[in-house]
Every structure is written in structure tokens, then in C-alpha cells.
Enzyme design. Structure first.
Site, mmCIF file in Angstrom:
data_model
loop_
_atom_site.group_PDB
_atom_site.id
_atom_site.type_symbol
_atom_site.label_atom_id
_atom_site.label_comp_id
_atom_site.label_asym_id
_atom_site.label_seq_id
_atom_site.Cartn_x
_atom_site.Cartn_y
_atom_site.Cartn_z
ATOM 1 N N LYS A 91 0.753 -1.108 0.150
ATOM 2 C CA LYS A 91 0.135 -0.001 -0.204
ATOM 3 C C LYS A 91 0.636 1.155 -0.003
ATOM 4 O O LYS A 91 0.837 2.262 -0.848
ATOM 5 C CB LYS A 91 -1.208 0.084 1.132
ATOM 6 C CG LYS A 91 -1.781 1.261 1.446
ATOM 7 C CD LYS A 91 -2.794 1.887 0.303
ATOM 8 C CE LYS A 91 -3.376 2.887 0.482
ATOM 9 N NZ LYS A 91 -4.559 3.297 -0.589
ATOM 10 N N CYS A 147 -3.691 11.132 0.906
ATOM 11 C CA CYS A 147 -3.116 9.317 0.986
ATOM 12 C C CYS A 147 -2.014 9.476 -0.025
ATOM 13 O O CYS A 147 -0.502 9.322 1.309
ATOM 14 C CB CYS A 147 -4.210 9.011 -0.419
ATOM 15 S SG CYS A 147 -4.994 8.584 0.211
HETATM 16 N N1 SAJ Z 1 -1.668 14.893 -9.603
HETATM 17 C C1 SAJ Z 1 -0.261 15.301 -10.598
HETATM 18 N N2 SAJ Z 1 -0.628 15.041 -11.332
HETATM 19 C C2 SAJ Z 1 -0.681 13.906 -11.924
HETATM 20 C C3 SAJ Z 1 -1.552 13.540 -10.989
HETATM 21 C C4 SAJ Z 1 -2.124 14.043 -9.620
HETATM 22 O O1 SAJ Z 1 0.034 16.364 -9.418
HETATM 23 O O2 SAJ Z 1 -0.552 13.660 -13.391
HETATM 24 C C5 SAJ Z 1 -2.102 15.332 -8.009
HETATM 25 C C6 SAJ Z 1 -3.033 16.047 -7.980
HETATM 26 O O3 SAJ Z 1 -3.657 16.871 -7.845
HETATM 27 C C7 SAJ Z 1 -3.451 15.711 -6.620
HETATM 28 C C8 SAJ Z 1 -2.462 14.638 -5.817
HETATM 29 O O4 SAJ Z 1 -1.859 14.050 -6.923
HETATM 30 O O5 SAJ Z 1 -2.606 16.456 -5.074
HETATM 31 C C9 SAJ Z 1 -2.818 12.519 -5.384
HETATM 32 O O6 SAJ Z 1 -4.256 12.677 -6.672
HETATM 33 P P1 SAJ Z 1 -4.532 11.326 -7.353
HETATM 34 O O7 SAJ Z 1 -5.553 11.271 -8.613
HETATM 35 O O8 SAJ Z 1 -3.358 10.732 -7.775
HETATM 36 O O9 SAJ Z 1 -4.399 10.656 -6.210
HETATM 37 P P2 SAJ Z 1 -5.527 10.142 -4.883
HETATM 38 O O10 SAJ Z 1 -4.968 10.890 -3.311
HETATM 39 O O11 SAJ Z 1 -6.380 10.569 -5.206
HETATM 40 O O12 SAJ Z 1 -5.976 9.018 -4.458
HETATM 41 C C10 SAJ Z 1 -4.299 7.833 -4.414
HETATM 42 C C11 SAJ Z 1 -4.760 6.687 -5.483
HETATM 43 N N3 SAJ Z 1 -3.677 5.658 -5.534
HETATM 44 C C12 SAJ Z 1 -3.400 6.202 -6.984
HETATM 45 O O13 SAJ Z 1 -3.059 5.929 -7.644
HETATM 46 C C13 SAJ Z 1 -1.363 4.956 -6.284
HETATM 47 C C14 SAJ Z 1 -5.455 5.397 -5.073
HETATM 48 O O14 SAJ Z 1 -5.894 4.695 -5.768
HETATM 49 C C15 SAJ Z 1 -5.588 5.369 -3.760
HETATM 50 O O15 SAJ Z 1 -6.777 4.200 -3.144
HETATM 51 C C16 SAJ Z 1 -5.725 6.574 -2.837
HETATM 52 O O16 SAJ Z 1 -4.340 7.641 -2.960
HETATM 53 C C17 SAJ Z 1 -5.325 6.413 -0.962
HETATM 54 O O17 SAJ Z 1 -6.471 6.067 -0.999
HETATM 55 O O18 SAJ Z 1 -4.214 5.511 -0.781
#
Ligand code: SAJ
Length: 403
Positions: A204, A258
Site C-alpha cells: 500500500k 494519501c
Molecule cells: N497529481 C498531479 N499530477 C498527476 C496526477 C496527480 O499533480 O499527473 C496530483 C493531484 O492533483 C492530487 C494528487 O496528485 O493533488 C493526488 O491525486 P491522485 O489522483 O493521484 O490520487 P488520490 O490521492 O486521489 O488517490 C490515491 C490513489 N493511489 C494511486 O493512484 C497509486 C488511490 O488509488 C488510492 O486508493 C488513494 O490514493 C488512497 O486512498 O491511498
């Protein structure tokens, strides 16, 4: 009320949807939360978190009697621990909620019961909880099934991903892993992958750290390109034409509860080894600070050039596009920092996914775009894309690639 089969400790963003899913499958679930208001809301068939399709799932589960809630656990056969694991000062993980939930179910446990932790946890937590349980209930030693099974759902798509995502399950012994697998098999159509508890815990943390590192790479490129006078969005698009390159998108930092948190669970336990993971955290945090500084510079340059104060639109507050969740949001941090430095400029704060905010006075995006001299795009919400507005005579700071 029928005797519940499952007790769900924690009814938040993951616990409540999971409880609703289990209840939808006609299994009696008793949900437990320390917050009486949350308990009352759920017992009324309502929800306290924003998540598509969760409202109808909870409403029907409560109505049909498969889901009840209270502030105390009751006897069941399976106990799920789905409580927050925040971090303390110095970025050390805080497992006190997991511990408290475990202590609350301890007196109810009986031979053959299944105890599963889903909360994101530092490596070794499941073994620690096993020791806690057996030290208080020595007569149950080796007679319980204890496992770790993290969730990996994406906020905004939880009800779908809960059912369809693959999951990793790690027991403290093979029998525990098998029992936990049989439990999840009843509700989940994704594949279940068996391992031990420590590997599942690390898995995780590694998933979210991997995404953090990849985003840090994109953010680092954005800093380099700013200096090199290269459009980072075009650069990434071109680099991604390579069959084995897949660079993510830079943004104004990494938010949510997360990805911006979990890597610290590794760094705090393995500081000497986790160089890239730790540095990625630093880069992603620095990116938010850098964005706020850029706004400050643009503001001063405008004043020097035009001999008057600019008006400034801050576009987006959520932690990622198209959601209303402002927790650990870099955009919110930047807006706060910019407003702290305000010096009689006019500000328009925009967040189309929420109606009002207790700190920020919100403006519609159309009005803000029309009136502002400097437009700062913080979150790539759909509303901000393909705008018909003429931005020619405006200064645009696009930190998330919407223009
Ligand atoms: N972000 C960027 N650039 C990108 C992608 C995302 O700057 O190309 C930023 C987003 O704007 C945001 C942050 O990253 O601020 C996180 O967003 P996210 O969509 O990547 O992830 P979360 O936090 O909504 O959900 C994550 C997911 N983990 C992964 O993709 C590895 C989800 O599957 C998990 O279940 C969740 O964390 C969790 O609960 O741990």
C-alpha cells in the site's frame, strides 16, 4: 436487529462505502464511529461524505436493515479496522486510532473470528496489533484469523473501484490469509492476491509512493522548463510519444490525504534507504511554495509596469480536478499564502465544485476571468478548459496545464 456478521470500525471515506457494499450483499453490518453526529446521520439513511452513488447505497442498506451504526462495537464474526492513520510532528505515523479501535473490539473477540486492518499502516502494524490482542486475551492465542488488506480506491469512483479493483491480502499466517480471502471474495469481483501481512502493508505504501515519485519527476521538469524557457506541457506530450515513456502531469503540488502522507510512513521507518521517496516529497511540497512565489512576482511586475495594483483570480481550491475535497490541498495552501501577502489588490477566489467556504469568499469563474488582470490556474477543473474568453490582455499563470 439481526446479529451482525461484520463490525466496521470507522465510517469515513472508505469505511462507510465498504460497509454499504457489504450490506448491499445482504450481510448484516454494524458500523462504528466515535462521532455521534456521523452515527445519527447514517442511521437516518444519510451520508456525511461526498462520494457518487454512496447516498443511495447507504439509504437502501439502512432501510432494509442490513446496516446500523453506533459509537460502540457489538459481537460479530468479522471485525474490520478502517480508521485514519495520520502523522504526528516530524512526519511519524500515528497508529493510535488503529490501536483504540482494536482495544474496543478486544473484549468481543472469540475463537475463529476474523480481524482485518484496512487502514494504511506502517510495516509491522498488523503484527503489533496481534501482540496487543494476544497479550490481553491469551486464551485466544493462535485461534484468531488476523490479516491486513489495504484499499486502493480513487476518491470520486469509490463505489465502482471497491468492487472491481484487485486487492492484496496478507495474513499473519496462511490460514488467516485464506479466511480473509474468502471474506472479500463475497463482495469483490477484482482478483485477490495473497501474501503476508508485512508485504501487504508495504505494498500500500509503495503504490502511493510510486505515484508521488512520478509526480515529483513531472514537477521537477516544470521547474527546469520554467528556467529553460520551454513549455513543459508540450515537452511531456512529445516525450510520451516514446513507447516506454509515460511522464505524469505537473501541478501545483500533491494533495489529498494519501499520496502526500503515505510516503512518510516509509521515510520515517527507513530514513537512510528511502532517498528518492523522501526527495519526491520535498519536491512536491516545494512546488506549492514555488507557485505562491510566482504569483507574488507576477503581482509586483504588474504594479511596476502599470502603476496600479492588479486584480487576481485564483482558479480552484480542491486537491485535484473535478472534486469538492479541499483536504491537504496544495491549491488551498497557495491561495492562503497569496492572500497572506495581499496588499490592497482585488482577489477573486474560484472553486466551482463548492457553494461556499467559511474562509474564502467565492466568486463564479466567469466573473473572475472577466475582471481579473492576473489569472492563476491552480486546479485543472473541466470548467476551466476550452474557455471561450479572450485571455490576450491578461497575465496567465497556468500551474496545471488547462490553457
Ligand atoms: N497529481 C498531479 N499530477 C498527476 C496526477 C496527480 O499533480 O499527473 C496530483 C493531484 O492533483 C492530487 C494528487 O496528485 O493533488 C493526488 O491525486 P491522485 O489522483 O493521484 O490520487 P488520490 O490521492 O486521489 O488517490 C490515491 C490513489 N493511489 C494511486 O493512484 C497509486 C488511490 O488509488 C488510492 O486508493 C488513494 O490514493 C488512497 O486512498 O491511498
Amino acid at each position: 436487529m439481526n446479529k451482525p456478521e461484520v463490525v466496521m470500525m470507522g465510517l469515513g471515506y472508505i469505511g462507510l462505502p465498504t460497509a454499504a457494499l457489504i450490506a448491499q450483499n445482504k450481510t448484516y453490518v454494524h458500523g462504528v464511529d466515535i462521532n455521534q453526529k456521523v452515527v445519527d446521520t447514517i442511521n437516518d439513511g444519510n451520508i456525511h461524505v461526498v462520494e457518487p452513488e454512496l447516498d443511495t447505497a447507504v439509504a437502501s442498506a439502512v432501510k432494509e436493515g442490513y446496516l446500523t451504526a453506533s459509537t460502540n462495537p457489538v459481537e460479530a464474526n468479522t471485525y474490520l479496522i478502517v480508521v485514519p492513520t495520520p502523522f504526528k510532528a516530524k512526519n511519524e505515523p500515528d497508529i493510535s486510532f488503529v490501536e483504540a479501535a482494536t482495544k474496543a473490539v478486544l473484549p468481543l473477540l472469540k475463537e475463529d473470528d476474523l480481524y482485518i486492518i484496512e487502514s494504511t499502516s506502517p510495516v509491522g502494524t498488523t503484527e503489533k496489533m496481534m501482540q496487543l490482542i494476544y497479550s490481553e486475551r491469551p486464551e485466544l492465542e493462535s485461534k484468531l484469523n488476523i490479516a491486513y488488506c489495504p484499499e486502493r480506491v480513487l476518491p470520486g469512483n469509490v463505489m465502482y473501484e471497491l468492487v472491481h479493483n484487485d486487492r492484496v491480502i496478507g495474513g499473519i499466517n496462511e490460514q488467516s490469509t485464506d479466511k480473509a480471502e474468502a471474506f472479500y471474495n463475497k463482495f469483490i469481483s477484482g482478483n485477490l492476491h495473497k501474501t503476508n501481512a508485512r508485504t501487504a502493508e508495504m505494498c500500500k505504501l509503495v503504490e502511493n509512493s510510486s505515484r508521488d515519485v512520478q509526480i515529483a519527476f513531472a514537477n521537477e521538469l516544470s521547474l527546469i522548463c520554467d528556467k529553460a524557457d520551454i513549455n513543459v506541457w508540450e515537452l511531456i506530450e512529445l516525450a510520451n510519444k516514446h513507447p516506454r515513456v509515460n511522464i505524469l502531469q505537473p501541478g501545483c503540488g500533491v494533495g489529498g490525504h494519501c499520496i502526500a502522507v503515505d510516503p512518510y510512513f516509509i521515510v520515517s521507518d527507513y530514513p537512510m534507504e528511502s532517498k528518492i521517496i523522501g526527495t519526491a516529497r520535498e519536491i512536491n511540497n516545494y512546488k506549492s511554495f514555488w507557485c505562491a512565489e510566482k504569483v507574488q512576482i507576477a503581482k509586483l511586475e504588474f504594479e511596476l509596469r502599470h502603476g496600479r495594483k492588479p486584480s487576481i483570480a485564483l482558479m480552484g481550491l480542491a486537491f485535484k480536478p473535478n472534486i469538492d475535497d479541499l483536504r491537504e490541498s496544495p491549491a488551498k495552501y497557495i491561495a492562503q499564502k497569496v492572500l497572506q501577502n495581499a496588499n490592497n489588490e482585488e482577489y477573486y477566489v474560484v472553486e466551482p465544485n463548492i457553494k461556499e467556504h467559511k474562509v474564502f469568499k467565492l466568486t463564479s469563474y466567469k466573473e473572475a476571468l472577466e475582471k481579473a488582470d492576473i489569472i492563476v490556474f491552480l486546479v485543472a477543473h473541466d470548467e476551466f478548459k476550452n474557455l471561450p474568453l479572450n485571455l490576450n490582455n491578461k497575465i496567465v499563470l497556468d500551474f496545471c496545464g488547462v490553457v
